[in-house]
Design an enzyme around this catalytic site. Structure first.
Site, short mmCIF file in Angstrom:
data_model
loop_
_atom_site.label_atom_id
_atom_site.label_comp_id
_atom_site.label_asym_id
_atom_site.label_seq_id
_atom_site.Cartn_x
_atom_site.Cartn_y
_atom_site.Cartn_z
N THR A 1 0.79 -1.14 0.20
CA THR A 1 0.04 -0.09 -0.10
C THR A 1 0.86 1.09 0.21
O THR A 1 1.96 1.35 0.59
CB THR A 1 -0.84 -0.14 1.33
OG1 THR A 1 -1.78 -1.07 1.23
CG2 THR A 1 -1.64 1.18 1.20
N GLY A 2 0.35 2.41 -0.82
CA GLY A 2 1.04 3.60 -0.66
C GLY A 2 1.62 3.86 -2.12
O GLY A 2 1.32 3.30 -3.34
N THR B 1 4.50 4.01 -3.41
CA THR B 1 5.57 3.10 -4.38
C THR B 1 4.89 1.90 -4.71
O THR B 1 4.95 1.47 -5.90
CB THR B 1 6.76 2.94 -3.36
OG1 THR B 1 6.93 4.08 -2.50
CG2 THR B 1 7.91 2.31 -4.24
N GLY C 1 6.26 -1.01 0.13
CA GLY C 1 6.95 0.27 0.28
C GLY C 1 7.36 0.16 2.00
O GLY C 1 7.15 -0.81 2.48
N ALA C 2 8.00 1.23 2.31
CA ALA C 2 8.50 1.47 3.86
C ALA C 2 8.54 2.91 4.18
O ALA C 2 8.99 3.64 3.25
CB ALA C 2 9.46 0.42 3.97
N GLY D 1 3.77 1.72 7.85
CA GLY D 1 2.25 2.05 8.54
C GLY D 1 1.88 3.52 8.39
O GLY D 1 0.95 4.03 8.91
N GLY E 1 0.93 5.07 5.81
CA GLY E 1 -0.18 4.99 5.20
C GLY E 1 -1.31 4.40 5.83
O GLY E 1 -2.30 4.27 5.32
N GLU F 1 -0.36 -5.16 6.17
CA GLU F 1 0.96 -5.17 5.69
C GLU F 1 1.81 -6.43 6.44
O GLU F 1 2.63 -7.12 5.95
CB GLU F 1 1.54 -3.97 5.76
CG GLU F 1 0.86 -2.90 4.55
CD GLU F 1 1.46 -1.71 4.53
OE1 GLU F 1 1.33 -0.86 3.75
OE2 GLU F 1 2.05 -1.19 5.65
N LYS G 1 14.30 6.65 2.15
CA LYS G 1 13.76 6.04 3.20
C LYS G 1 15.00 5.28 4.07
O LYS G 1 14.72 4.78 5.08
CB LYS G 1 12.68 4.81 2.81
CG LYS G 1 11.65 5.37 1.96
CD LYS G 1 10.87 6.42 2.65
CE LYS G 1 9.55 6.97 2.12
NZ LYS G 1 8.63 5.87 1.64
C1 5RP Z 1 1.57 2.28 4.23
C2 5RP Z 1 2.98 1.93 4.29
C3 5RP Z 1 3.68 2.36 3.02
O1 5RP Z 1 4.47 1.30 2.47
C4 5RP Z 1 4.59 3.37 3.49
O2 5RP Z 1 4.31 4.31 4.19
C5 5RP Z 1 5.49 4.09 2.27
O3 5RP Z 1 4.66 4.82 1.68
P1 5RP Z 1 5.02 5.42 0.21
O4 5RP Z 1 5.41 4.33 -0.81
O5 5RP Z 1 3.92 5.94 -0.21
O6 5RP Z 1 6.31 6.30 0.50
O7 5RP Z 1 3.57 1.25 5.24
O8 5RP Z 1 0.92 1.83 5.61
#
Ligand code: 5RP
Length: 232
Positions: A32-33, A35, A88-89, A101, A103, A109, A127
């Site tokens: 989710t997110g 990426t 993603g992270a 988290g 997101g 996840e 990151k």
């Molecule tokens: C969502 C997550 C996402 O993987 C994390 O926030 C990274 O988001 P993005 O890819 O938008 O930078 O943990 O719960």
């Protein structure tokens, strides 16, 4: 190119590289997110080209996107391991420990990451951190007596904030709340902090993903960095 566009291009590069790990017939855990959205877009293209995979989605948003691409989404009935999870992270440390988290999807996840034979993180270079806790650690808590839960979390030395605020709290896909914990000096011992958070009654899950990622694809201005085991 704006900073946002540059970061987005890096996220896309990492996600595109991860598509090379996907093979026909796989059950793929999908994150989710922003990426992960690039990964879903790539999966959609592969599916349109005839690739047959099924997916386990880490959020309703990802499930909707996968279904729109015609990729079958499985959930409760899955009996065998997920072949590959890609997500993603928010933070990645040199030992491949993560904060996730931001997101709001950390519970699913983590379920997907623990059910997967391989869990590959996709991210842009922003990151990477030397020590976890540079940002904040999200914790999914039950709404029942949540203030009591938050007080016990604060006693661990963190500043606690209910996501969305008490007036209009953010609700997870599971109907729960998120309390974001900020540790002023970062996390000296993430394993200890993870155990302490998990021991608080009312906590359903936290965003410390320790010993779960098998590899990471990190896109930087200088090129792709592959951490851990990324090969198929
Ligand atoms: C969502 C997550 C996402 O993987 C994390 O926030 C990274 O988001 P993005 O890819 O938008 O930078 O943990 O719960």
């Amino acid at each position: 190119m704006t900073r946002f566009a540059e970061r987005d291009a890096l996220k896309r590069a990492a996600a595109r590289h991860a598509l090379g790990l996907v093979a026909p017939g796989m059950v793929v855990g999908v994150g989710t997110g922003t990426t992960a959205r690039h990964f879903i877009a790539g999966l959609a293209e592969l599916a349109a080209g005839g690739l047959r995979v099924s997916a386990v989605a880490t959020s309703l948003a990802s499930e909707v996107a996968l279904s729109a691409a015609g990729i079958p989404v499985v959930a409760g009935e899955l009996a065998h391991p997920i072949d590959l999870a890609v997500d993603g992270a928010d933070e990645i440390d040199p030992a491949l420990r993560l904060v996730k988290g931001h997101g709001g999807a950390l519970f699913r996840e983590k379920m997907v990451a623990t059910a997967a034979e391989r869990f590959v993180v996709i991210a842009d270079g922003s990151k990477l951190v030397e020590r976890l806790g540079a940002t904040f650690v999200p914790v999914e808590v039950a709404p029942f007596l949540w203030r009591h839960t938050a007080r016990r979390l604060a006693a661990l030395g963190a500043t606690c904030e209910l996501r969305g605020g008490a007036g209009r709290p953010y609700r997870t896909d599971n109907g729960n709340l998120i309390v974001d914990l900020a540790f002023p000096a970062g996390l000296e011992d993430p394993e200890r902090t993870a155990a302490e958070i998990k021991a608080v009654t009312g906590v359903l899950e936290h965003g410390l993903f320790l010993g779960l990622a098998t590899g990471a694809i990190v896109a930087t201005r200088e090129g792709l960095r592959l951490l851990g085991s990324v090969a198929g």
